[in-house]
Scaffold this motif. Structure first.
Motif, PDB file in Angstrom:
ATOM      1  N   GLN A  31       0.840  -1.194   0.000  1.00 30.67           N
ATOM      2  CA  GLN A  31       0.000   0.000   0.000  1.00 30.67           C
ATOM      3  C   GLN A  31       0.874   1.242   0.000  1.00 30.67           C
ATOM      4  O   GLN A  31       1.718   1.426   0.867  1.00 30.67           O
ATOM      5  N   ILE A  32       0.639   2.111  -1.019  1.00 30.57           N
ATOM      6  CA  ILE A  32       1.440   3.329  -1.103  1.00 30.57           C
ATOM      7  C   ILE A  32       0.607   4.596  -0.942  1.00 30.57           C
ATOM      8  O   ILE A  32       1.160   5.661  -0.687  1.00 30.57           O
ATOM      9  N   ALA A  33      -0.732   4.502  -1.105  1.00 31.66           N
ATOM     10  CA  ALA A  33      -1.549   5.710  -0.976  1.00 31.66           C
ATOM     11  C   ALA A  33      -3.001   5.369  -0.653  1.00 31.66           C
ATOM     12  O   ALA A  33      -3.494   4.293  -1.008  1.00 31.66           O
ATOM     13  N   TRP A  34      -3.655   6.307  -0.004  1.00 35.85           N
ATOM     14  CA  TRP A  34      -5.079   6.231   0.326  1.00 35.85           C
ATOM     15  C   TRP A  34      -5.727   7.476  -0.257  1.00 35.85           C
ATOM     16  O   TRP A  34      -5.289   8.591   0.020  1.00 35.85           O
ATOM     17  N   ILE A  35      -6.745   7.281  -1.082  1.00 35.77           N
ATOM     18  CA  ILE A  35      -7.446   8.399  -1.699  1.00 35.77           C
ATOM     19  C   ILE A  35      -8.885   8.389  -1.199  1.00 35.77           C
ATOM     20  O   ILE A  35      -9.572   7.383  -1.326  1.00 35.77           O
ATOM     21  N   SER A  36      -9.311   9.509  -0.635  1.00 34.25           N
ATOM     22  CA  SER A  36     -10.683   9.659  -0.155  1.00 34.25           C
ATOM     23  C   SER A  36     -11.378  10.747  -0.951  1.00 34.25           C
ATOM     24  O   SER A  36     -10.735  11.653  -1.482  1.00 34.25           O
ATOM     25  N   LYS A  37     -12.701  10.655  -1.005  1.00 32.65           N
ATOM     26  CA  LYS A  37     -13.496  11.707  -1.645  1.00 32.65           C
ATOM     27  C   LYS A  37     -14.107  12.523  -0.525  1.00 32.65           C
ATOM     28  O   LYS A  37     -14.712  11.981   0.398  1.00 32.65           O
ATOM     29  N   TYR A  46     -10.706  15.202  -4.048  1.00 32.24           N
ATOM     30  CA  TYR A  46      -9.994  14.004  -3.601  1.00 32.24           C
ATOM     31  C   TYR A  46      -8.936  14.393  -2.585  1.00 32.24           C
ATOM     32  O   TYR A  46      -8.167  15.321  -2.797  1.00 32.24           O
ATOM     33  N   SER A  47      -8.919  13.677  -1.481  1.00 29.68           N
ATOM     34  CA  SER A  47      -7.906  13.842  -0.452  1.00 29.68           C
ATOM     35  C   SER A  47      -6.918  12.697  -0.606  1.00 29.68           C
ATOM     36  O   SER A  47      -7.298  11.530  -0.518  1.00 29.68           O
ATOM     37  N   VAL A  48      -5.653  13.031  -0.850  1.00 32.06           N
ATOM     38  CA  VAL A  48      -4.632  12.023  -1.140  1.00 32.06           C
ATOM     39  C   VAL A  48      -3.626  11.969  -0.001  1.00 32.06           C
ATOM     40  O   VAL A  48      -3.122  13.004   0.438  1.00 32.06           O
ATOM     41  N   ASN A  49      -3.331  10.751   0.463  1.00 32.23           N
ATOM     42  CA  ASN A  49      -2.307  10.526   1.477  1.00 32.23           C
ATOM     43  C   ASN A  49      -1.339   9.478   0.949  1.00 32.23           C
ATOM     44  O   ASN A  49      -1.721   8.322   0.754  1.00 32.23           O
ATOM     45  N   ASP A  50      -0.078   9.892   0.697  1.00 27.58           N
ATOM     46  CA  ASP A  50       0.960   8.938   0.280  1.00 27.58           C
ATOM     47  C   ASP A  50       1.601   8.331   1.516  1.00 27.58           C
ATOM     48  O   ASP A  50       1.864   9.051   2.489  1.00 27.58           O
ATOM     49  N   TYR A  51       1.886   7.031   1.460  1.00 30.61           N
ATOM     50  CA  TYR A  51       2.484   6.345   2.603  1.00 30.61           C
ATOM     51  C   TYR A  51       3.855   5.782   2.264  1.00 30.61           C
ATOM     52  O   TYR A  51       4.162   4.646   2.603  1.00 30.61           O
ATOM     53  N   PHE A  52       4.666   6.551   1.593  1.00 27.56           N
ATOM     54  CA  PHE A  52       6.048   6.132   1.380  1.00 27.56           C
ATOM     55  C   PHE A  52       6.922   7.344   1.654  1.00 27.56           C
ATOM     56  O   PHE A  52       6.489   8.481   1.422  1.00 27.56           O
ATOM     57  N   PRO A  53       8.063   7.204   2.245  1.00 29.20           N
ATOM     58  CA  PRO A  53       8.772   5.964   2.539  1.00 29.20           C
ATOM     59  C   PRO A  53       8.375   5.326   3.856  1.00 29.20           C
ATOM     60  O   PRO A  53       9.051   4.445   4.355  1.00 29.20           O
ATOM     61  N   SER A  54       7.299   5.769   4.478  1.00 25.59           N
ATOM     62  CA  SER A  54       6.872   5.214   5.763  1.00 25.59           C
ATOM     63  C   SER A  54       5.923   4.030   5.536  1.00 25.59           C
ATOM     64  O   SER A  54       5.755   3.561   4.430  1.00 25.59           O
ATOM     65  N   MET A  59       2.319   8.803   9.876  1.00 24.13           N
ATOM     66  CA  MET A  59       1.738   9.994   9.263  1.00 24.13           C
ATOM     67  C   MET A  59       2.086   9.982   7.782  1.00 24.13           C
ATOM     68  O   MET A  59       3.188   9.598   7.409  1.00 24.13           O
ATOM     69  N   PRO A  60       1.165  10.392   6.934  1.00 16.31           N
ATOM     70  CA  PRO A  60       1.474  10.399   5.507  1.00 16.31           C
ATOM     71  C   PRO A  60       2.606  11.374   5.181  1.00 16.31           C
ATOM     72  O   PRO A  60       2.734  12.421   5.816  1.00 16.31           O
ATOM     73  N   CYS A  61       3.411  11.010   4.211  1.00 14.48           N
ATOM     74  CA  CYS A  61       4.515  11.864   3.779  1.00 14.48           C
ATOM     75  C   CYS A  61       4.013  12.962   2.863  1.00 14.48           C
ATOM     76  O   CYS A  61       4.665  13.982   2.693  1.00 14.48           O
TER      77      CYS A  61
END
Length: 87
Positions: A31-37, A46-54, A59-61
């Motif tokens: 899993q690298i990202a979570w996208i919400s509407k 769209y609310s975007v949260n990237d989860y790399f490099p964590s 907390m999203p990067c």
């Protein structure tokens, strides 16, 4: 890189009865990202949260609310991830 997008809530393009709508972006099953509407005043964004490099529990990067079509939002996530792994 094998990217996939899976529905989290619901299967339709509209939020469920609890107001939830999410898509999860994976790269090689990670899993690298979570996208919400989200609804802001008169429009969906769209609310975007990237989860790399964590990892996804950190907390999203990268976190931003974006006014673009979903396909472009997903392509932006892929580009950021490819840029991250190439450095």
């Amino acid at each position: 890189m094998n990217f996939t997008v899976k529905n989290r809530y619901p299967e339709t393009n509209l939020p469920d009865r609890h107001g939830r709508w999410a898509r999860i972006v994976y790269a090689n099953n990670l899993q690298i990202a979570w996208i919400s509407k989200v609804w802001i005043e008169t429009k969906f964004f769209y609310s975007v949260n990237d989860y790399f490099p964590s990892i996804q529990n950190d907390m999203p990067c990268y976190s931003m609310v974006i006014d673009k079509p979903l396909e472009e939002v997903i392509e932006d996530v892929k580009k950021r991830f490819n840029d991250f792994i190439s450095n």
